[in-house]
Design an enzyme around this catalytic site. Sequence first.
Site, PDB file in Angstrom:
ATOM      1  N   GLU A   1      44.334  34.969  43.519  1.00  0.00           N
ATOM      2  CA  GLU A   1      43.764  33.617  44.021  1.00  0.00           C
ATOM      3  C   GLU A   1      44.682  32.798  44.633  1.00  0.00           C
ATOM      4  O   GLU A   1      45.111  31.565  44.134  1.00  0.00           O
ATOM      5  CB  GLU A   1      43.198  33.037  42.777  1.00  0.00           C
ATOM      6  CG  GLU A   1      41.886  33.668  41.975  1.00  0.00           C
ATOM      7  CD  GLU A   1      41.286  32.858  40.854  1.00  0.00           C
ATOM      8  OE1 GLU A   1      41.812  32.059  40.436  1.00  0.00           O
ATOM      9  OE2 GLU A   1      40.012  33.391  40.547  1.00  0.00           O
TER      10      GLU A   1
ATOM     11  N   GLU B   1      36.237  39.099  39.456  1.00  0.00           N
ATOM     12  CA  GLU B   1      36.269  38.887  38.050  1.00  0.00           C
ATOM     13  C   GLU B   1      34.872  38.249  37.980  1.00  0.00           C
ATOM     14  O   GLU B   1      34.537  37.394  38.973  1.00  0.00           O
ATOM     15  CB  GLU B   1      37.546  37.688  37.811  1.00  0.00           C
ATOM     16  CG  GLU B   1      38.890  38.324  38.031  1.00  0.00           C
ATOM     17  CD  GLU B   1      39.797  37.242  37.639  1.00  0.00           C
ATOM     18  OE1 GLU B   1      39.445  36.023  37.225  1.00  0.00           O
ATOM     19  OE2 GLU B   1      40.889  37.313  37.961  1.00  0.00           O
TER      20      GLU B   1
END
Length: 490
Positions: A119, A269
């Site tokens: 991220e 995720e």
Amino acid sequence: MAVLRCVAAVVGAVIMAAAVAVDGLGVNWGTMATHRLPPKVMARLLKDNGFKKVKIFDADATTMSGLAGTGIETMIAVPNDMLAAVGDYGRAREWVKENVTKYSFDGGVNIRYVAVGNEPFLKAYNGMFDRVTVPALKNIQRALNEAGYGSTIKATVPVNADVYDSPASNPVPSAGRFRDDVAGVMTDMVRFLNHSGAPLTVNIYPFLSLYGNDDFPLDYAFFDGGNPPPKPVVDNGINYTNVFDANFDTLVSALKKIGFGNLPVVIGEVGWPTDGDKHATVPYAQRFYSGLLKRLAARRGTPLRPRTHIEVYLFGLMDEDAKSVAPGNFERHWGIFTFDGRPKFPLDLRGDGRPAMPVPAKGVRYLPRRWCVLSPNATEDADAASRLADNVGYACAHSDCTALGYGCSCAGLDARGNASYAFNVYYQAQGQAESACDFQGLAMVTDDDTDVSQGACNFSVQVAAATAAVASAVVACTAAAVVAALLVLA
């Protein structure tokens, strides 16, 4: 003999069924815990529950040793703090040698992806990794190609869903676009992924739509519609009835706008926490996973990518009591298993419509059955209240008190219970060291083997971990206001 053959056939069928997971299903194995189960115990947990894919957040030698010989497809990672370094091709080549080639042998680790960063374009990073991520991605893939792995191992970048959105004036999936500040770098990255044959990896969390937003319709975070069902988001004749579909298709629209609408997308995720917030509960987590796994097994896809196989990594495998709680106290409770490998609720991992309790971890060793609690005489001194507040604050700053927060599993404890919980969780994190249960004479160790848990609040005994993280690395576990509320004496 015929009976024996029949029994053997039935047993074989049961074993085979247990080994078959929802197609494409993986799980994230995080290791941010004060005490970790041995890597071979963890690898067996994955195998026993039919997980054929796993995603880890580095290429730690201990974790890799557990995965060696299992055949489990693995996504390893270059951490964010190494992105700038592997922007130098020589360093990228060395990283591949040390973390890929080292494990590429018969009986080694079945590496499928290298995640370059985690991220890195998150809004909270304020552009810290914007300029180094794509060069790092290109260098890692080039090094993989040069080493002969390019056709089987692809470099990707897991991004948070905050890299795309729809304008406030037209908040529908078809209006999806990449965030203005990262649109250029995302376009460059997506173009490279398309050229290299790698997917884009994205992390999607419907739970976060609820967190801190009481106006968000609860049922829209799930897949079963609710009763009554939430009002759908209507977009070009498509009724979006859950936030996962809407979020995914917003990304698809953003990709279309830059000319790569067919780029493969992996869900890096997705999950639901079970503690640390009023919406982070076992019933909600079970409801979420029930709907998600059912859809994956049926290959329903999303409205813009119907009847499509989606590769998904659940988040996560285990609770991690040393994760940062900057995003929220729920961060330490994403596991479908507890810290010691016990399943929390039934899951349909096989995709056959029959949820069952996952197989627990085998061979787990625990510290002795003893707990650190508030001494019965602790409140007799005049200054006890002040000392107690200071010591509970210290315990929670160096261990995991997130279960004590509002709406959490231990929120119902009284003041003495709060103190005992804090003292015990610190004591366990410190490996039951004698000096870890003193707190200026306010605490004592129980020695009668009687579990001191109260109702739904579990006073855990830690595992005798083969690998123990430094407990002092655990940062403050709750906001100051929450801690202060916990310390008020009755």
